[in-house]
Design a protein around this motif. Structure first.
Motif, PDB file in Angstrom:
ATOM      1  N   ARG A  21       0.855  -1.180   0.000  1.00 52.25           N
ATOM      2  CA  ARG A  21       0.000   0.000   0.000  1.00 52.25           C
ATOM      3  C   ARG A  21       0.885   1.222   0.000  1.00 52.25           C
ATOM      4  NH1 ARG A  21      -2.062  -5.057   1.160  1.00 52.25           N
ATOM      5  NH2 ARG A  21      -4.156  -5.059   0.302  1.00 52.25           N
ATOM      6  N   LEU A  22       0.794   1.948  -1.092  1.00 52.87           N
ATOM      7  CA  LEU A  22       1.577   3.166  -1.260  1.00 52.87           C
ATOM      8  C   LEU A  22       0.878   4.315  -0.554  1.00 52.87           C
ATOM      9  CD1 LEU A  22       3.882   4.632  -3.008  1.00 52.87           C
ATOM     10  CD2 LEU A  22       2.019   5.163  -4.582  1.00 52.87           C
ATOM     11  N   GLY A  23       1.599   4.989   0.319  1.00 53.04           N
ATOM     12  CA  GLY A  23       1.037   6.161   0.988  1.00 53.04           C
ATOM     13  C   GLY A  23       1.697   7.414   0.453  1.00 53.04           C
ATOM     14  N   CYS A  24       0.872   8.383   0.088  1.00 50.79           N
ATOM     15  CA  CYS A  24       1.435   9.659  -0.346  1.00 50.79           C
ATOM     16  C   CYS A  24       0.554  10.777   0.192  1.00 50.79           C
ATOM     17  CB  CYS A  24       1.585   9.721  -1.864  1.00 50.79           C
ATOM     18  SG  CYS A  24       0.129   9.278  -2.785  1.00 50.79           S
ATOM     19  N   TYR A  31      -3.177   9.756   1.207  1.00 51.81           N
ATOM     20  CA  TYR A  31      -3.816   9.015   0.119  1.00 51.81           C
ATOM     21  C   TYR A  31      -3.108   7.665   0.045  1.00 51.81           C
ATOM     22  CZ  TYR A  31      -5.687   8.137  -4.591  1.00 51.81           C
ATOM     23  OH  TYR A  31      -6.325   7.598  -5.668  1.00 51.81           O
ATOM     24  N   VAL A  32      -3.875   6.581   0.000  1.00 55.99           N
ATOM     25  CA  VAL A  32      -3.304   5.231   0.043  1.00 55.99           C
ATOM     26  C   VAL A  32      -3.871   4.399  -1.099  1.00 55.99           C
ATOM     27  CG1 VAL A  32      -3.083   3.114   1.424  1.00 55.99           C
ATOM     28  CG2 VAL A  32      -3.089   5.339   2.574  1.00 55.99           C
ATOM     29  N   VAL A  33      -3.006   3.749  -1.860  1.00 55.30           N
ATOM     30  CA  VAL A  33      -3.468   2.878  -2.942  1.00 55.30           C
ATOM     31  C   VAL A  33      -2.611   1.618  -3.002  1.00 55.30           C
ATOM     32  CG1 VAL A  33      -4.542   4.482  -4.574  1.00 55.30           C
ATOM     33  CG2 VAL A  33      -2.072   4.300  -4.508  1.00 55.30           C
ATOM     34  N   PRO A  34      -3.246   0.490  -3.343  1.00 58.24           N
ATOM     35  CA  PRO A  34      -2.473  -0.750  -3.494  1.00 58.24           C
ATOM     36  C   PRO A  34      -1.686  -0.729  -4.797  1.00 58.24           C
ATOM     37  CG  PRO A  34      -4.827  -1.161  -3.901  1.00 58.24           C
ATOM     38  CD  PRO A  34      -4.695   0.297  -3.569  1.00 58.24           C
ATOM     39  N   ASN A  36       1.429  -3.096  -7.161  1.00 62.84           N
ATOM     40  CA  ASN A  36       2.420  -4.159  -7.322  1.00 62.84           C
ATOM     41  C   ASN A  36       3.780  -3.488  -7.398  1.00 62.84           C
ATOM     42  OD1 ASN A  36       0.187  -5.969  -9.413  1.00 62.84           O
ATOM     43  ND2 ASN A  36       0.985  -6.686  -7.464  1.00 62.84           N
ATOM     44  N   VAL A  63       7.200   9.624   0.219  1.00 56.82           N
ATOM     45  CA  VAL A  63       6.139   8.617   0.145  1.00 56.82           C
ATOM     46  C   VAL A  63       6.530   7.435   1.026  1.00 56.82           C
ATOM     47  CG1 VAL A  63       5.508   9.302  -2.210  1.00 56.82           C
ATOM     48  CG2 VAL A  63       7.139   7.444  -1.863  1.00 56.82           C
ATOM     49  N   CYS A  64       5.615   6.489   1.180  1.00 58.59           N
ATOM     50  CA  CYS A  64       5.944   5.269   1.910  1.00 58.59           C
ATOM     51  C   CYS A  64       5.240   4.086   1.269  1.00 58.59           C
ATOM     52  CB  CYS A  64       5.575   5.383   3.397  1.00 58.59           C
ATOM     53  SG  CYS A  64       3.811   5.425   3.747  1.00 58.59           S
ATOM     54  N   GLN A  66       3.713   0.344   2.580  1.00 64.00           N
ATOM     55  CA  GLN A  66       3.433  -0.544   3.713  1.00 64.00           C
ATOM     56  C   GLN A  66       3.108  -1.925   3.161  1.00 64.00           C
ATOM     57  OE1 GLN A  66      -0.006  -1.638   4.624  1.00 64.00           O
ATOM     58  NE2 GLN A  66       0.831  -2.901   6.249  1.00 64.00           N
ATOM     59  N   ASP A  68       2.285  -6.048   4.447  1.00 64.33           N
ATOM     60  CA  ASP A  68       2.059  -6.914   5.599  1.00 64.33           C
ATOM     61  C   ASP A  68       1.790  -8.343   5.168  1.00 64.33           C
ATOM     62  OD1 ASP A  68      -0.824  -6.950   4.983  1.00 64.33           O
ATOM     63  OD2 ASP A  68      -0.838  -4.947   5.870  1.00 64.33           O
ATOM     64  N   ILE A  80       7.158  -1.015   6.889  1.00 63.41           N
ATOM     65  CA  ILE A  80       6.926   0.209   6.142  1.00 63.41           C
ATOM     66  C   ILE A  80       8.281   0.803   5.733  1.00 63.41           C
ATOM     67  CG2 ILE A  80       6.606   1.484   8.307  1.00 63.41           C
ATOM     68  CD1 ILE A  80       4.622   3.293   6.776  1.00 63.41           C
TER      69      ILE A  80
END
Lengths: 140, 140
Positions: A21-24, A31-34, A36, A63-64, A66, A68, A80
């Motif tokens: 899950r990319l966090g920006c 804003y978080v989106v899955p 690959n 950005v980050c 995550q 799991d 993360i």
């Protein structure tokens, strides 16, 4: 019992994952989106069509990602990685990255498979996150 | 084929999920963590021990929750709810929310189960996200 993962353990979890899950930050809002992705030498590689996610990362490159692995509510690991968004613009580098993504994710859409043949196709943006910090937690 | 979900479809996806990824902003950096949650009347309820996530939400109350259902790389849905973090401080309200979380997630840790008996226990913070915007995408 919760415990922190070492940096190596956290990187290992991220390298074995496929969906993160990319966090920006988009206009002062998270804003978080899955996505690959592939991890290679502390860089996370991915690609995206133009849109909100890319606009956000271009304007706020911190950005980050995550990742799991959840067995159940009491047995899970989460890591993360924090870093800086960077577009990959050279045609050779684009082709190399898209080729690796296609090898790892053979079910890329036909459009994306075509782009691997012709990395000059302007629509898909190839990028990496240059990772500078990794943390993780395990409950087991 | 990608298509946008309607708001009702996105809320339905969120209401059926159990693990979401909470996105918040921690000192100008995005931060993403998996949480268990409940959706009820456009509020997302959860709880947390003190720590980085809570510090971040208290200082920047704009947060989001991303929930997805992935069959495979070409068949997935993802929704994201944006809203405002709000702590639930009243003892009765805390007990009600923790009771519902425990009913939904019977594997809450013993500490959390004890808190349901004694909502005055100070360690676990109960909170909700008051949702004001929901979007979603489906690939199928």
């Amino acid at each position: 019992m919760n415990r922190f993962l070492s940096e190596d353990e956290a990187l290992d979890l991220i390298s074995r994952g496929a969906v993160g899950r990319l966090g920006c930050i988009d206009q002062d809002e998270p804003y978080v989106v899955p996505i690959n992705y592939l991890l290679e030498e502390r860089s996370i590689y991915s690609h995206s069509l133009p849109g909100r996610k890319l606009d956000a990362m271009r304007s706020q490159p911190r950005v980050c990602l995550q990742v799991d692995l959840v067995d159940d509510d009491l047995h899970w690991r989460s890591a993360i990685a924090f870093g800086r968004f960077e577009e990959i613009r050279g045609q050779g580098a684009r082709q190399t990255v898209l080729g690796k993504l296609l090898a790892r994710f053979p079910r890329l859409t036909p459009v994306e498979s075509m782009i691997v043949q012709d990395a000059a196709a302007p629509d898909s943006i190839v990028f990496r996150i240059v990772v500078d910090r990794v943390t993780g937690v395990e409950e087991s």
